[in-house]
Design a protein around this motif. Structure first.
Motif, PDB file in Angstrom:
ATOM      1  N   LEU A   5       5.585  -1.473   4.251  1.00 24.10           N
ATOM      2  CA  LEU A   5       4.440  -0.590   4.069  1.00 24.10           C
ATOM      3  C   LEU A   5       3.998  -0.029   5.413  1.00 24.10           C
ATOM      4  O   LEU A   5       3.582  -0.777   6.297  1.00 24.10           O
ATOM      5  N   ASP A   6       4.110   1.276   5.562  1.00 19.86           N
ATOM      6  CA  ASP A   6       3.644   1.931   6.773  1.00 19.86           C
ATOM      7  C   ASP A   6       2.127   1.756   6.861  1.00 19.86           C
ATOM      8  O   ASP A   6       1.436   1.704   5.843  1.00 19.86           O
ATOM      9  N   THR A   7       1.621   1.671   8.055  1.00 21.36           N
ATOM     10  CA  THR A   7       0.201   1.428   8.274  1.00 21.36           C
ATOM     11  C   THR A   7      -0.666   2.475   7.597  1.00 21.36           C
ATOM     12  O   THR A   7      -1.738   2.159   7.076  1.00 21.36           O
ATOM     13  N   ASN A   8      -0.216   3.724   7.572  1.00 22.40           N
ATOM     14  CA  ASN A   8      -1.037   4.773   6.957  1.00 22.40           C
ATOM     15  C   ASN A   8      -1.253   4.517   5.471  1.00 22.40           C
ATOM     16  O   ASN A   8      -2.300   4.859   4.926  1.00 22.40           O
ATOM     17  N   VAL A   9      -0.299   3.889   4.809  1.00 25.08           N
ATOM     18  CA  VAL A   9      -0.447   3.576   3.391  1.00 25.08           C
ATOM     19  C   VAL A   9      -1.405   2.402   3.206  1.00 25.08           C
ATOM     20  O   VAL A   9      -2.236   2.398   2.293  1.00 25.08           O
ATOM     21  N   LEU A  10      -1.309   1.414   4.077  1.00 24.67           N
ATOM     22  CA  LEU A  10      -2.234   0.277   4.006  1.00 24.67           C
ATOM     23  C   LEU A  10      -3.675   0.742   4.196  1.00 24.67           C
ATOM     24  O   LEU A  10      -4.565   0.380   3.424  1.00 24.67           O
ATOM     25  N   VAL A  11      -3.911   1.565   5.194  1.00 23.90           N
ATOM     26  CA  VAL A  11      -5.259   2.081   5.446  1.00 23.90           C
ATOM     27  C   VAL A  11      -5.746   2.904   4.257  1.00 23.90           C
ATOM     28  O   VAL A  11      -6.873   2.727   3.784  1.00 23.90           O
ATOM     29  N   ALA A  12      -4.898   3.789   3.751  1.00 20.37           N
ATOM     30  CA  ALA A  12      -5.288   4.622   2.611  1.00 20.37           C
ATOM     31  C   ALA A  12      -5.611   3.766   1.388  1.00 20.37           C
ATOM     32  O   ALA A  12      -6.553   4.060   0.650  1.00 20.37           O
ATOM     33  N   GLY A  13      -4.856   2.709   1.195  1.00 22.87           N
ATOM     34  CA  GLY A  13      -5.110   1.819   0.068  1.00 22.87           C
ATOM     35  C   GLY A  13      -6.432   1.087   0.171  1.00 22.87           C
ATOM     36  O   GLY A  13      -7.103   0.855  -0.843  1.00 22.87           O
ATOM     37  N   LEU A  14      -6.818   0.755   1.386  1.00 20.03           N
ATOM     38  CA  LEU A  14      -8.109   0.092   1.589  1.00 20.03           C
ATOM     39  C   LEU A  14      -9.272   1.071   1.493  1.00 20.03           C
ATOM     40  O   LEU A  14     -10.340   0.714   0.996  1.00 20.03           O
ATOM     41  N   LEU A  15      -9.059   2.278   1.942  1.00 20.55           N
ATOM     42  CA  LEU A  15     -10.121   3.283   1.884  1.00 20.55           C
ATOM     43  C   LEU A  15     -10.345   3.814   0.471  1.00 20.55           C
ATOM     44  O   LEU A  15     -11.473   4.147   0.101  1.00 20.55           O
ATOM     45  N   ASN A  16      -9.269   3.924  -0.296  1.00 26.55           N
ATOM     46  CA  ASN A  16      -9.369   4.438  -1.666  1.00 26.55           C
ATOM     47  C   ASN A  16      -8.518   3.562  -2.584  1.00 26.55           C
ATOM     48  O   ASN A  16      -7.347   3.868  -2.829  1.00 26.55           O
TER      49      ASN A  16
END
Length: 131
Positions: A5-16
């Motif tokens: 999981l690329d970091t951008n996907v992890l962050v996006a998943g936590l934000l939304n």
């Protein structure tokens, strides 16, 4: 099924949590997907999730990272000997290859040119869920 999981996907998943990245994060937290990682990826997760601009609770970030470590697949990756548009993305490709992961999930597919993938499957969150 093992994924990276690329970091951008992890962050996006936590934000939304209701979008595609959030669904993938749910699958990891439910044990339906196994996250492959190495120390470089964990360090990036820790650094990015700790940035003040996101406002994530440090204790929650620590709990999440501890869970990912405990349930994920730690691998020792070797150099892929490729050049990517963003060299910071190389650990994600190298771990995908070392773990023989089903897919590298990223919001930046263009950062992983086909000729550099060495057989790794690189998908957006939506593409992954559609499979």
């Amino acid at each position: 099924m093992s994924i990276v999981l690329d970091t951008n996907v992890l962050v996006a998943g936590l934000l939304n949590p209701f979008g595609s990245p959030g669904r993938i994060l749910d699958l990891i937290l439910n044990g339906d997907l196994i996250l492959a990682y190495d120390d470089r990826i964990l360090a990036e997760y820790r650094d990015v999730l700790g940035r003040e601009k996101f406002g994530f609770n440090p204790a929650h970030v620590g709990d999440l990272l501890a869970y990912l470590q405990a349930t994920g697949q730690h691998v020792t990756a070797v150099s892929a000997h490729v050049t990517l548009p963003d060299p910071d993305d190389l650990p994600f490709l190298e771990v995908t290859l070392a773990a023989q992961a089903e897919a590298l999930i990223t919001g930046n597919v263009r950062h992983y040119p086909v000729e550099a993938r060495q057989g790794a499957v690189v998908l957006t969150p939506i593409e992954f869920l559609e499979r």
